[in-house]
Design an enzyme around this catalytic site. Structure first.
Site, mmCIF file in Angstrom:
data_model
loop_
_atom_site.group_PDB
_atom_site.id
_atom_site.type_symbol
_atom_site.label_atom_id
_atom_site.label_comp_id
_atom_site.label_asym_id
_atom_site.label_seq_id
_atom_site.Cartn_x
_atom_site.Cartn_y
_atom_site.Cartn_z
ATOM 1 N N ARG A 70 0.805 -1.225 0.000
ATOM 2 C CA ARG A 70 0.000 0.000 0.000
ATOM 3 C C ARG A 70 0.831 1.266 0.000
ATOM 4 O O ARG A 70 0.364 2.318 -0.409
ATOM 5 C CB ARG A 70 -1.020 -0.034 1.139
ATOM 6 C CG ARG A 70 -2.102 -1.065 0.877
ATOM 7 C CD ARG A 70 -3.101 -1.157 2.009
ATOM 8 N NE ARG A 70 -4.018 -2.247 1.775
ATOM 9 C CZ ARG A 70 -3.834 -3.484 2.201
ATOM 10 N NH1 ARG A 70 -2.761 -3.794 2.898
ATOM 11 N NH2 ARG A 70 -4.711 -4.424 1.950
ATOM 12 N N GLU A 107 3.798 -11.139 13.220
ATOM 13 C CA GLU A 107 3.074 -11.867 14.259
ATOM 14 C C GLU A 107 2.987 -13.362 13.979
ATOM 15 O O GLU A 107 2.735 -14.153 14.867
ATOM 16 C CB GLU A 107 1.675 -11.270 14.478
ATOM 17 C CG GLU A 107 0.802 -11.192 13.256
ATOM 18 C CD GLU A 107 1.033 -9.958 12.396
ATOM 19 O OE1 GLU A 107 0.271 -9.784 11.423
ATOM 20 O OE2 GLU A 107 1.959 -9.193 12.643
#
Length: 182
Positions: A70, A107
């Protein structure tokens, strides 16, 4: 800051995406609205020209680095408005030629970012841009790539920050985010 509230109102929350327990804030409604997209870019450029550039010893930004993916949507437009170069930082194996690599923890494992080795010259002033900062791992890796090549990071720029994850504390330069989301 009416422009910030306007942009915040367009963000869409998607619960349990990309996995259960995560609420994903989607910036795409802003990009689908030409007025909102222009407001976003203008806000960032105004911030950089009124706050960041005056604090820089050379009074300029040479390079805007956009993170995969992005950051690629925002970075080139911001760079063009500033008269700066745009440099993409991509996931490993996506860029041709000689590249420098930095690994970071996510994560759910580790990943690597790359930048073309000749993309940044020593001493250039750099701003790093992406849509979101959470834990700061990917932005930190991008910063490592910039500093490996001798660039100086003036600021990290994000549309959304998740302050409770303390990602900004992982970075070596100031963080500016448009929306802080709990």
């Amino acid at each position: 800051m009416a422009d910030v509230e306007y942009l915040r109102s367009l963000l869409r929350a998607h619960p349990d995406f990309p996995r259960k327990g995560i609420v994903f804030l989607d910036i795409f409604p802003i990009l689908r609205n030409p007025l909102a997209f222009e407001t976003l870019i203008t806000h960032f450029v105004h911030h950089l020209t009124s706050q960041t550039i005056p604090q820089s010893p050379s009074k300029k930004i040479d390079v805007v680095v956009g993170l995969d993916a992005r950051g690629f949507l925002l970075g080139p437009i911001i760079a063009m408005r500033l008269g700066a170069a745009f440099v993409p930082v991509r996931k490993r194996g996506k860029l041709p030629g000689e590249c420098v690599t930095a690994t970071y923890e996510k994560e759910y494992g580790s990943d690597s970012f790359e930048m073309q080795a000749d993309a940044i010259e020593p001493g250039q002033n750099v701003v790093v841009v992406d849509d979101l900062i959470a834990t700061g791992g990917s932005a930190k890796a991008a910063g490592q790539l910039v500093t490996q090549r001798g660039g100086k990071i003036l600021e990290y720029l994000f549309v959304i920050e998740l302050p409770f994850l303390k990602g900004g504390e992982q970075l070596d330069s100031p963080v500016y985010s448009l929306v802080k989301a709990d």
